[in-house]
Design an enzyme around this catalytic site. Structure first.
Site: not given
Length: 306
Positions: A103-106, A140
């Protein structure tokens, strides 16, 4: 990797992903005190403690679940020792046969987006050898910058047979400030959902689902119902169950008629189960057993409602 995720879900009969999002106040005192006794009140002690905490939970639940989702910010806050704990967690979970969703939301553009994709899903060429960094199975991705920000991830996914989950309609209360805004008479999240379907159209696994999935919060089931139709071949990662207010009854619209198509996240509800009154009998020392029981209860709750 989408095929592996679906296979794991079928094997466990548990469309559940455990969010490994440790905070120091989640870690039982016997683990944290031991780490600080050996390493002092340092970042290194924090990294050691959250790794030991994670390992205990994974050892207790890995046979019940298909996947885990470590949120990288919870590790980054402890600097390099935290990132070392993140890497050890990823590697250990993969050794246990779990699919790992980073879950890194880059979300960036061009070479920067490619670097994020290579760092988390792909590898980098060093001389004659290709070396892998964090090496998660999915990550993500934030689509705010449009196709320029997402395509580099999709390209790496095709090469590595891995996947992404694109933020479409998130579970937080203020998500509507942007995501619900109407454009040409339609909410933005529907338009993003159409792009997700388009981005993943030519990378579909043998299971019939795309490498390109979506994040849609459990707190918005009516929107989830619409998005399920817009993205029939996209797996939906569903946060918001439990602590954020989403219930098992809210989840049905996220699944397809085959009983697949969605995987539901729970973080605090599982990793902090021992702090809940329902599981208080386990006590702090048996925190991992409390987490195991919470997974069993969540599985029964979801399967009874979908």
């Amino acid at each position: 990797m989408i095929d592996q995720l679906v296979a794991n879900i079928k094997k466990t009969n548990a469309p559940i992903v455990v969010g490994l999002d440790p905070m120091l106040n989640y870690v039982p005192s016997q683990i944290l005190d031991k780490a600080m006794k050996e390493q002092g009140e340092t970042l290194e002690a924090a990294g050691t403690a959250i790794w030991e905490y994670n390992k205990g939970i994974v050892d207790a639940v890995y046979d019940l679940i298909p996947a885990v989702k470590p949120q990288i910010a919870m590790y980054e806050q402890f600097g390099l020792p935290g990132l070392e704990a993140f890497q050890k967690t990823v590697d250990y979970c993969k050794e246990k046969g779990l699919v790992v969703i980073g879950d890194i939301k880059r979300g960036d553009i061009g070479s920067t987006s490619t670097a994020y994709a290579n760092g988390h899903l792909g590898g980098v060429q060093i001389g004659s050898k290709k070396c892998y960094g964090f090496n998660e199975d999915f990550v993500t991705v934030n689509p705010y910058l449009g196709t320029d920000g997402v395509k580099p991830f999709v390209d790496v996914c095709k090469e590595e047979k891995k996947g992404i989950f694109v933020l479409v309609k998130t579970s937080n209360p203020s998500s509507g400030e942007f995501q619900d805004r109407e454009i040409d008479g339609r909410p933005l999240y529907e338009i993003v959902g159409e792009y997700v379907s388009r981005w993943g159209a030519d990378c579909v696994g043998k299971c019939g689902y795309s490498y390109v999935g979506a994040v849609v919060g459990a707190t918005y089931p009516e929107m989830g119902k619409v998005l399920r139709k817009i993205m029939p071949k996209s797996y939906i990662l569903v946060p918001g169950y439990g602590a954020q207010g989403g219930t098992a009854a809210d989840l049905k619209p996220y699944f397809n008629e085959d009983g697949l198509g969605a995987i539901v996240n729970s973080s605090r509800g599982i990793i902090c189960a021992y702090k809940q009154e329902k599981y208080a009998q386990f006590g702090e020392e048996n925190y991992a057993e409390a987490s195991r029981q919470a997974v069993i209860d969540m599985r029964e709750d979801i399967n009874a409602n979908i």
